[in-house]
Design a protein around this motif. Structure first.
Motif, PDB file in Angstrom:
ATOM      1  N   GLU A   1       0.840  -1.205   0.000  1.00 19.26           N
ATOM      2  CA  GLU A   1       0.000   0.000   0.000  1.00 19.26           C
ATOM      3  C   GLU A   1       0.874   1.255   0.000  1.00 19.26           C
ATOM      4  OE1 GLU A   1      -0.420  -2.583   2.204  1.00 19.26           O
ATOM      5  OE2 GLU A   1      -2.163  -3.448   1.189  1.00 19.26           O
ATOM      6  N   ASP A   2       1.927   1.270   0.846  1.00 16.01           N
ATOM      7  CA  ASP A   2       2.868   2.403   0.870  1.00 16.01           C
ATOM      8  C   ASP A   2       3.489   2.602  -0.515  1.00 16.01           C
ATOM      9  OD1 ASP A   2       2.530   2.734   3.608  1.00 16.01           O
ATOM     10  OD2 ASP A   2       4.516   1.946   4.141  1.00 16.01           O
ATOM     11  N   ASN A  20       2.439   1.593  -3.537  1.00 14.77           N
ATOM     12  CA  ASN A  20       1.484   2.058  -4.547  1.00 14.77           C
ATOM     13  C   ASN A  20       1.141   3.527  -4.366  1.00 14.77           C
ATOM     14  OD1 ASN A  20       1.321  -0.406  -5.901  1.00 14.77           O
ATOM     15  ND2 ASN A  20      -0.285  -1.162  -4.556  1.00 14.77           N
ATOM     16  N   ALA A  21       0.922   3.951  -3.131  1.00 14.47           N
ATOM     17  CA  ALA A  21       0.598   5.359  -2.859  1.00 14.47           C
ATOM     18  C   ALA A  21       1.774   6.264  -3.229  1.00 14.47           C
ATOM     19  CB  ALA A  21       0.220   5.534  -1.394  1.00 14.47           C
ATOM     20  N   LEU A  22       2.964   5.836  -2.915  1.00 12.79           N
ATOM     21  CA  LEU A  22       4.162   6.613  -3.196  1.00 12.79           C
ATOM     22  C   LEU A  22       4.361   6.804  -4.699  1.00 12.79           C
ATOM     23  CD1 LEU A  22       6.874   7.831  -2.198  1.00 12.79           C
ATOM     24  CD2 LEU A  22       7.806   5.532  -2.365  1.00 12.79           C
ATOM     25  N   LYS A  56       2.213   6.664  -7.016  1.00 13.98           N
ATOM     26  CA  LYS A  56       1.140   7.488  -7.590  1.00 13.98           C
ATOM     27  C   LYS A  56       1.243   8.952  -7.186  1.00 13.98           C
ATOM     28  CE  LYS A  56      -2.190   3.781  -8.050  1.00 13.98           C
ATOM     29  NZ  LYS A  56      -3.384   3.152  -7.530  1.00 13.98           N
ATOM     30  N   SER A  57       1.752   9.224  -5.982  1.00 11.75           N
ATOM     31  CA  SER A  57       1.714  10.591  -5.464  1.00 11.75           C
ATOM     32  C   SER A  57       2.953  11.426  -5.788  1.00 11.75           C
ATOM     33  CB  SER A  57       1.505  10.576  -3.947  1.00 11.75           C
ATOM     34  OG  SER A  57       2.644  10.036  -3.296  1.00 11.75           O
ATOM     35  N   LYS A  58       4.070  10.809  -6.052  1.00 12.23           N
ATOM     36  CA  LYS A  58       5.308  11.547  -6.329  1.00 12.23           C
ATOM     37  C   LYS A  58       5.732  11.309  -7.781  1.00 12.23           C
ATOM     38  CE  LYS A  58       7.370  11.967  -1.822  1.00 12.23           C
ATOM     39  NZ  LYS A  58       7.417  13.405  -1.744  1.00 12.23           N
ATOM     40  N   SER A  59       6.188  12.365  -8.430  1.00 11.39           N
ATOM     41  CA  SER A  59       6.565  12.207  -9.835  1.00 11.39           C
ATOM     42  C   SER A  59       7.960  11.605 -10.013  1.00 11.39           C
ATOM     43  CB  SER A  59       6.461  13.541 -10.565  1.00 11.39           C
ATOM     44  OG  SER A  59       7.386  14.464 -10.041  1.00 11.39           O
ATOM     45  N   ASP A  65       6.931   9.650 -12.957  1.00  7.59           N
ATOM     46  CA  ASP A  65       5.493   9.643 -13.247  1.00  7.59           C
ATOM     47  C   ASP A  65       4.914   8.228 -13.222  1.00  7.59           C
ATOM     48  OD1 ASP A  65       5.491  12.448 -13.535  1.00  7.59           O
ATOM     49  OD2 ASP A  65       6.150  12.261 -15.616  1.00  7.59           O
ATOM     50  N   GLY A  66       5.329   7.441 -12.233  1.00  7.49           N
ATOM     51  CA  GLY A  66       4.783   6.107 -12.030  1.00  7.49           C
ATOM     52  C   GLY A  66       5.375   5.009 -12.887  1.00  7.49           C
TER      53      GLY A  66
END
Length: 114
Positions: free
Chosen positions: A13-14, A16-18, A20-23, A89-90
């Motif tokens: 979860e960390d 995936n969130a990371l 998605k949230s940081k470029s 960008d993911g």
């Protein structure tokens, strides 16, 4: 949890969130071994020079987190720790295994994340 000065990725979860949230993200997935510690140190030294990049560690033996890295096609065939993955960008833009010098890491940051 690894004993570094980096922020830790401890779960899928960390991760995936990371991503998605940081470029711009660099994750060093390893252990507290002789090939990994220099990479953690280089990441820590480069944090202030690249404030737009998030530098993280991930414990290789924590399968709940490391599984995300181990499934990446870019790490197929990697044998030596750490696995170091660079995201923009993911998307994975570079991946390395084994020890890396600060100069080698800087070269990847400059060519792939600038």
């Amino acid at each position: 949890m690894l004993s570094t000065n980096l922020d830790h990725v401890t779960s899928t979860e960390d991760y995936n969130a990371l991503i998605k949230s940081k470029s711009k993200v660099a994750i060093c997935c390893g252990r507290m071994g002789p090939m990994c510690i220099p990479v953690y140190g280089a990441f820590d030294a480069l944090k202030s020079k690249y404030p737009e990049v998030g530098f993280y560690d991930m414990e290789f033996d924590s399968r709940t987190a490391a599984e995300t890295i181990l499934r990446l096609p870019q790490v197929k065939g990697f044998n030596g720790l750490p696995f170091t993955i660079y995201y923009r960008d993911g998307e994975v833009v570079a991946a390395t295994s084994s020890i890396q010098t600060k100069a080698q890491i800087k070269e990847i940051l400059d060519s792939k994340l600038s």
